[in-house]
Design a protein around this motif. Sequence first.
Motif, PDB file in Angstrom:
ATOM      1  N   ARG A 125       0.829  -1.204   0.000  1.00 24.60           N
ATOM      2  CA  ARG A 125       0.000   0.000   0.000  1.00 24.60           C
ATOM      3  C   ARG A 125       0.866   1.257   0.000  1.00 24.60           C
ATOM      4  N   THR A 129       0.876   4.135  -2.813  1.00 27.03           N
ATOM      5  CA  THR A 129       0.639   5.527  -2.415  1.00 27.03           C
ATOM      6  C   THR A 129       1.706   6.441  -2.998  1.00 27.03           C
ATOM      7  N   PHE A 231      -6.096   5.461   0.054  1.00 27.05           N
ATOM      8  CA  PHE A 231      -4.948   4.869   0.738  1.00 27.05           C
ATOM      9  C   PHE A 231      -4.992   5.264   2.218  1.00 27.05           C
TER      10      PHE A 231
END
Length: 288
Positions: A125, A129, A231
Amino acid sequence: MNRSNRLQERVAGNYADLSVKLRAAADYVLANEMDVAARSLRAISAASGVSPATLSRLARVLGFETYEELRELCRDSVGERSQSLSQRVQRLQDDSDEAVPIYDRQAAACISNITTLVDTLDKDRLQKTVNALAEAKSVVLFGAFGSTGIVEYMAYLTNYFSTTWTLAGRMGASLGASLAAMGPDDVLLVVTKTPYAARAVRAVEAAQQIGARTIVISDSHACPAIKFATFPFIVPSDSPQFFSSYAATLTLMESMVAMLVAQSGEGTNERIREVERHNQRLGDFWVD
């Protein structure tokens, strides 16, 4: 380390081995700790679509003897987050005569927060991002209350190598104007900690409706802005003082900036060299 983080750690430590049903139950519990704390097992089951048996099984897998023990941990966590600043000050004053000095407890909390962040951070993640930030036409930063200076620091760092990052709602600027200028190719990054800034939550919701990607850095799954985040990042913020600690949050944000620079091209380096040349001409920094 606060109880909320310990619950998140238990879930994180077991998540890979959970069945699909137990993962759904765990996701619901972490995202709805206030409801779990206040409502019965039957009511949570009806609201989540997860059977009482599955919720009870989740509690046992996470190391609780009963679901009620898990629920009690949620109650404690919610109670800690709902304390006013003045209540936290009173707690700080009540604990001032403890054998361990405040600065030792504060340092230990910061180290623990950063360690927990490192152990539980979703690296995939994080990379996605950073990629979104690198690809964005523009990046808008917003933080209110204690988070204001944190996003200003991030803006200071990124302005060394980019002209597309801006601060929203500062020095008389309109937050609404910044949001109105955003589109699907833009990113909004918001930092908000307990107590959550209403404008921060509404800004993330508005950006999501526009179609922009959103990054929310907060201290709990209970943050109302999380559900609007592309996110989301839940960062440990426990502290013996009366306010949230930003040590782990700064670690995350500085890492994002470092990753952006590391994966950028020569243009970034040239931009930074040009900024340094102007700084030297202006005599911004002390020289012996």
